[in-house]
Structures are given as C-alpha cells and as structure tokens.
Design a protein around this motif. Structure first.
Motif, PDB file in Angstrom:
ATOM      1  N   LYS A 199     -31.704   4.815  61.280  1.00  0.00           N
ATOM      2  CA  LYS A 199     -31.474   5.740  60.177  1.00  0.00           C
ATOM      3  C   LYS A 199     -30.005   5.683  59.760  1.00  0.00           C
ATOM      4  N   PRO A 200     -29.705   6.087  58.531  1.00  0.00           N
ATOM      5  CA  PRO A 200     -28.320   6.054  58.043  1.00  0.00           C
ATOM      6  C   PRO A 200     -27.421   6.989  58.845  1.00  0.00           C
ATOM      7  N   TYR A 212     -26.121  13.271  48.584  1.00  0.00           N
ATOM      8  CA  TYR A 212     -26.516  13.024  47.200  1.00  0.00           C
ATOM      9  C   TYR A 212     -25.341  12.423  46.443  1.00  0.00           C
ATOM     10  N   CYS A 213     -25.564  11.263  45.854  1.00  0.00           N
ATOM     11  CA  CYS A 213     -24.502  10.605  45.077  1.00  0.00           C
ATOM     12  C   CYS A 213     -25.138   9.753  43.985  1.00  0.00           C
ATOM     13  N   VAL A 229     -28.615   9.094  49.808  1.00  0.00           N
ATOM     14  CA  VAL A 229     -28.442   7.844  50.550  1.00  0.00           C
ATOM     15  C   VAL A 229     -27.138   7.855  51.341  1.00  0.00           C
ATOM     16  N   ASP A 230     -26.995   6.851  52.186  1.00  0.00           N
ATOM     17  CA  ASP A 230     -25.733   6.626  52.891  1.00  0.00           C
ATOM     18  C   ASP A 230     -24.839   5.783  51.979  1.00  0.00           C
ATOM     19  N   ILE A 281     -30.954  -1.966  55.510  1.00  0.00           N
ATOM     20  CA  ILE A 281     -30.290  -0.861  54.806  1.00  0.00           C
ATOM     21  C   ILE A 281     -31.254  -0.237  53.799  1.00  0.00           C
ATOM     22  N   ALA A 282     -31.948  -1.079  53.048  1.00  0.00           N
ATOM     23  CA  ALA A 282     -32.899  -0.576  52.051  1.00  0.00           C
ATOM     24  C   ALA A 282     -33.962   0.295  52.715  1.00  0.00           C
TER      25      ALA A 282
END
Length: 337
Positions: free
Chosen positions: A191-192, A197-198, A234-235, A312-313
């Motif tokens: 997991k990240p 939120y970005c 996301v990270d 990563i995805a």
C-alpha cells in the motif's frame, strides 16, 4: 392454460438474462435461443432456429464441445467446461443440462474473468519476488555501504590516483546494486506510504521542468495537454515516480526532434493519465512481458522500472494499459473513482 402462461413467462425471463442460453432437442436441433445467445454466437435467430446445431456451427464438429454435448445427452449427466470459441475466439464457460428431451445450454463470455485471473497471477508472482528481495535487502545493503565507504577513501588517496577511474567504476556499480535493492523494496510494498487528495495536473506541472531538462539536452520535446480533472486520493510521491519512469522510457525510445505528450482527461468518470511517444515502439518479443521484472530491451536497463509502475498503479487504485507500433507507444493509466 396456467402451464402455457408459465412457459411464456419463463421464456421471457430466459430471453432477457445476461447469459447466453439455448435448448437443443434430442436431434440436436435448436428450439430456443435467447438474445444474449444470438449476440455471443454472432448469428441472428432466423439462421439457427430449428436447424441442426452442427450445420449452423460446422467448425465444432469433432471438437470437445461436440463430444461433451453428446456425452451429456447420452449419459444424462451435467457437463461444465471452458473453451475458446472457434469463430470469435472468445473464452467461454459452457454448462450443459440434459433431460430426456434434449440439452439446455448456458454459455457466458469469461474474457474479463480470464484477464482478472491472469492479472492476479502476475501480482502474486511479483509479490513473491519482492518479498524474497526485501528479505535479503538489508543484509546486502550493510556490506555494500561499507565497501562503498572504503572505495571512496581509496579514490581520494593520492598514492592510488592512477586507479581513480577504476574506483569510480566500482562505486558506480555499488550504487547500481543499491538502486536495484531500492526498486525491489518498492515492488514489495502493498500500500502507499502517504495517501492524500491532490490534483494530478499539479503533480505533472511540478515534475515536468526536471524532465524537460533532459529532453532539451537531447533535442526532444515534452508537450502537455492537461484537461480539467477532479482530485485523486493517491500517494503523490509514488505518482511522481510513475510519471518519471514512463516519460524517461519514452525519451529513451525517441530520436532527436520527436515528442512525448503527457495528457490528462476524464473518461467514464475516471481520471486518465496518458503518456504518448513517437519512438520505435516496444519490441514484439517482449510486448506481453514488459511488466515482468528484469524484462527489458535496454542494454543498461534493470528491467524493474515498468514493474514498479504497474505496482504503483495497483497500490493507488489504478490500472495501466498500453499499445505500441513502429510509430510510437502509448501508456494509459486509469485511476478509478
């Protein structure tokens, strides 16, 4: 009268279910086929009704389907199997339910299920490799750090000045080993590290100047086509790494004067990040294996960059798809809501 009404209602239900179904009588003639069945067979009802099954679909004669249909009726036993259709080449699951009047068939397109199973097998294999690497990473890193330290001392020793190039080469190789270990540790994550939120566009515009430095030096171009998109959970650092890996791969594949486009947009309520280059394309012999660790077409590559991108995805609720030809390669990363 009641039986007739019930039969009509049952046929209406069967005609509208999502699975394909049909009934073959004891002579293997089609007496019923629903709408989904017509679509999956790619034949209209008029071409199949009251026709001998093997005249309608002659390619299935003497195949496993032919044998199992007949076995089901002959032995009055249910048969369930998977096959790839002879016509449309779609993977199908077929269930055969016999009675004394014939056989009732249920058939379903399992393309998505097969892709999901294949994807899960890939991630399971990746996880095993990553866990093995992570298990020895720290044990390897400690002696490598010591070796690097002594090499740097020797490199700065004036008496050993004539060996300076050799020491630098050895230090570079130690750094390369450390980079591979770091990449393996990235693969092993489930997991990240930090999700927030970005806006993907903000991440892109922040990292592009760094990428443009290399592009300008090599006479190549980076073009931005950023659409209006919602924020993603996301990270941020991992998405930066994914973007850097993919754009650097595109720059590696291109010649002077060619361009890579970075596109963001919304499609079916999902945010899409698209990296499109004008390079020579992915070699056909590795096209289906690019997400596998150590598979690369680069002489000096580790074959871990794209594996990390796929990991990563997955960790950031996204999925990567790609296409390639001699005119270039496109990677699409779909971030699901």
């Amino acid at each position: 009268m009641i039986d007739t009404i019930l039969n009509q209602k049952m046929l209406e239900i069967l005609d509208n279910i999502s699975e394909g179904c049909c009934f073959l009588n004891s002579k293997m003639e089609v007496e019923f086929i629903n709408k989904a069945g017509e679509a999956l067979l790619e034949k209209p009802k008029e071409e199949v009704m009251y026709k001998y099954q093997w005249d309608v679909l002659p390619k299935y004669k003497e195949t496993i389907i032919y044998e199992l249909y007949n076995k089901a009726y002959r032995e009055q036993t249910v048969q369930c199997f998977e096959t790839v259709t002879e016509y449309s080449k779609i993977p199908m699951e077929i269930k055969v339910f016999p009675n004394k009047y014939g056989i009732f068939l249920l058939f379903n397109d399992i393309t998505k299920r097969k892709k999901d199973e294949e994807k899960q097998r890939y991630y399971d294999q990746l996880k095993i490799i990553a866990e093995m690497a992570a298990g020895v990473a720290h044990e390897v890193r400690n002696p490598m750090t010591t070796i690097k330290g002594f090499l740097q001392l020797m490199e700065n020793n004036e008496e050993l000045d004539k060996y300076k190039d050799i020491f630098q080469l050895m230090i570079d190789e130690v750094n390369r080993v450390n980079e591979i270990i770091t990449n393996f540790l990235d693969l092993s994550k489930e997991k990240p590290n930090k999700v927030e939120y970005c806006n993907l566009n903000d991440i892109i515009t922040t990292i592009v100047p760094l990428l443009e430095t290399r592009a300008i030096r090599e006479g190549k171009y980076i073009k931005l086509e950023l659409g209006k998109i919602p924020k993603l959970n996301v990270d941020k650092n991992e998405i930066r790494q994914l973007l850097i890996n993919l754009v650097n791969n595109s720059l590696d594949a291109m010649s002077k004067g060619q361009s890579v486009r970075i596109i963001s947009l919304v499609e079916h309520n999902n945010v899409i990040l698209s990296i499109q280059d004008e390079g020579a394309g992915i070699p056909s012999d590795i096209f289906d294996k690019i997400s596998v660790p150590f598979v690369t077409s680069k002489e000096s590559g580790t074959g871990l960059g794209l594996s990390i991108c796929f990991s990563i995805a997955k960790r950031n609720n996204a999925e990567i798809s790609y296409s390639s030809s001699s005119n270039g390669t496109t990677f699409n990363i779909c971030f699901f809501n």
